[in-house]
Enzyme design. Structure first.
Site, PDB file in Angstrom:
ATOM      1  N   CYS A  76      -7.763  -2.302  -4.267  1.00 18.14           N
ATOM      2  CA  CYS A  76      -6.331  -1.994  -4.106  1.00 18.14           C
ATOM      3  C   CYS A  76      -5.510  -3.286  -4.096  1.00 18.14           C
ATOM      4  O   CYS A  76      -4.433  -3.348  -4.696  1.00 18.14           O
ATOM      5  CB  CYS A  76      -6.093  -1.218  -2.821  1.00 18.14           C
ATOM      6  SG  CYS A  76      -6.533   0.530  -2.921  1.00 18.14           S
ATOM      7  N   ARG A 109     -13.244  -0.451  -2.170  1.00 12.66           N
ATOM      8  CA  ARG A 109     -12.027   0.271  -2.561  1.00 12.66           C
ATOM      9  C   ARG A 109     -10.784  -0.481  -2.111  1.00 12.66           C
ATOM     10  O   ARG A 109      -9.812  -0.615  -2.869  1.00 12.66           O
ATOM     11  CB  ARG A 109     -12.024   1.685  -1.956  1.00 12.66           C
ATOM     12  CG  ARG A 109     -10.844   2.522  -2.431  1.00 12.66           C
ATOM     13  CD  ARG A 109     -11.032   2.892  -3.897  1.00 12.66           C
ATOM     14  NE  ARG A 109      -9.829   3.444  -4.503  1.00 12.66           N
ATOM     15  CZ  ARG A 109      -8.928   2.722  -5.183  1.00 12.66           C
ATOM     16  NH1 ARG A 109      -9.070   1.413  -5.306  1.00 12.66           N
ATOM     17  NH2 ARG A 109      -7.892   3.302  -5.736  1.00 12.66           N
ATOM     18  N   CYS A 160       0.852  -1.198   0.000  1.00 16.57           N
ATOM     19  CA  CYS A 160       0.000   0.000   0.000  1.00 16.57           C
ATOM     20  C   CYS A 160       0.886   1.245   0.000  1.00 16.57           C
ATOM     21  O   CYS A 160       0.587   2.246  -0.653  1.00 16.57           O
ATOM     22  CB  CYS A 160      -0.903   0.021   1.225  1.00 16.57           C
ATOM     23  SG  CYS A 160      -2.043  -1.362   1.351  1.00 16.57           S
TER      24      CYS A 160
END
Length: 271
Positions: free
Chosen positions: A232, A228, A180
């Protein structure tokens, strides 16, 4: 000739400075253009349609128990919606778990309405009960719009989930060795025309966390935070962690705590 000789290096220096400034000027112009585009769309944000549906679903008697969600406790007492969104994820005593908005709604839908939470969690995004979930998160988040994010860290499990979320944020893996943090760990990163907020601190953390759920113009759908986050992982070429999983909730805690004091703008509008 002497003046021309002296002027040449000066002109070259000025030209070099202008060339160096062009990418930054272009980037600023692109960012400003996107900001203006979003501002224009806010006047007619399609998320409002989802909000209307969500309020109706909150009050509607459904499921095997023919019950509404009006007694659902989102952290501020049974049925209290205003201000709840900006304090989630949080620990709930009845489940002894840290839950975000969607995992908490699953608990209420099962215990109060008799719906199958596991089945809903396994349903693909945008279908059946997942479409109802989109409406619910849109309406509930709208009731805290403009309020400051204040994700609690008083319970030991809340602190633990923050640390788990932090580790997951920096965990590298997959075929591209992504984390991330690869996209959202530092300032000034962009992908194509999209600015990438730094989710480790404000204002990026508040902007990134406090704007979901959001209506996505590119897909014509309302995306929840769970959707969301799962997307990712897809972009990182990771397996989906699963809807309302501990991993996604932990990442929500990490982002939300980092965004403390920032303003919630959900449901926002995104490209």
């Amino acid at each position: 000739m002497k003046h021309m000789t002296q002027a040449a290096p000066l002109a070259a220096a000025v030209l070099a400075a202008l060339c160096a400034a062009q990418p930054a000027m272009a980037q600023k112009s692109t960012a400003d253009g996107i900001a203006e585009y979003r501002e224009m769309l806010q006047d007619g944000n399609p998320a409002e349609l989802f909000e209307m549906k969500g309020e109706e679903l909150w009050k509607k008697k459904r499921g095997p128990n023919n019950a509404s969600l009006e007694r659902c406790d989102l952290g501020k007492g049974p049925g209290v919606v205003k201000g709840a969104f900006v304090e989630l994820p949080r620990h709930f005593a009845d489940t002894n778990k840290v839950q975000d908005l969607e995992s908490r709604l699953l608990t209420c839908m099962q215990t109060q309405q008799g719906l199958d939470a596991q089945k809903i969690a396994a349903t693909p995004f945008g279908k059946d009960e997942q479409k109802n979930m989109e409406g619910l998160v849109a309406w509930i988040s709208s009731q805290s719009k403009g309020m400051k994010l204040d994700i609690p860290q008083s319970h030991a499990k809340e602190k633990q989930m923050y640390e788990v979320g932090k580790r997951m944020f920096y965990l590298r893996g997959g075929p591209h060795d992504f984390a991330c943090a690869s996209c959202h760990g530092t300032d000034g990163k962009r992908i194509r025309m999209q600015d990438l907020p730094n989710l480790t601190k404000n204002p990026g953390a508040a902007e990134g966390f406090g704007s979901w759920p959001a209506y996505r113009v590119s897909s014509g759908e309302l995306w929840s935070m769970q959707r969301r986050l799962n997307d990712c992982f897809r972009q990182q070429r990771f397996p989906y962690p699963g809807y309302a999983s501990d991993v996604t909730v932990a990442l929500g805690v990490f982002m939300g705590v980092n965004g403390k004091g920032g303003m919630s703008t959900a449901p926002a509008i995104k490209r």
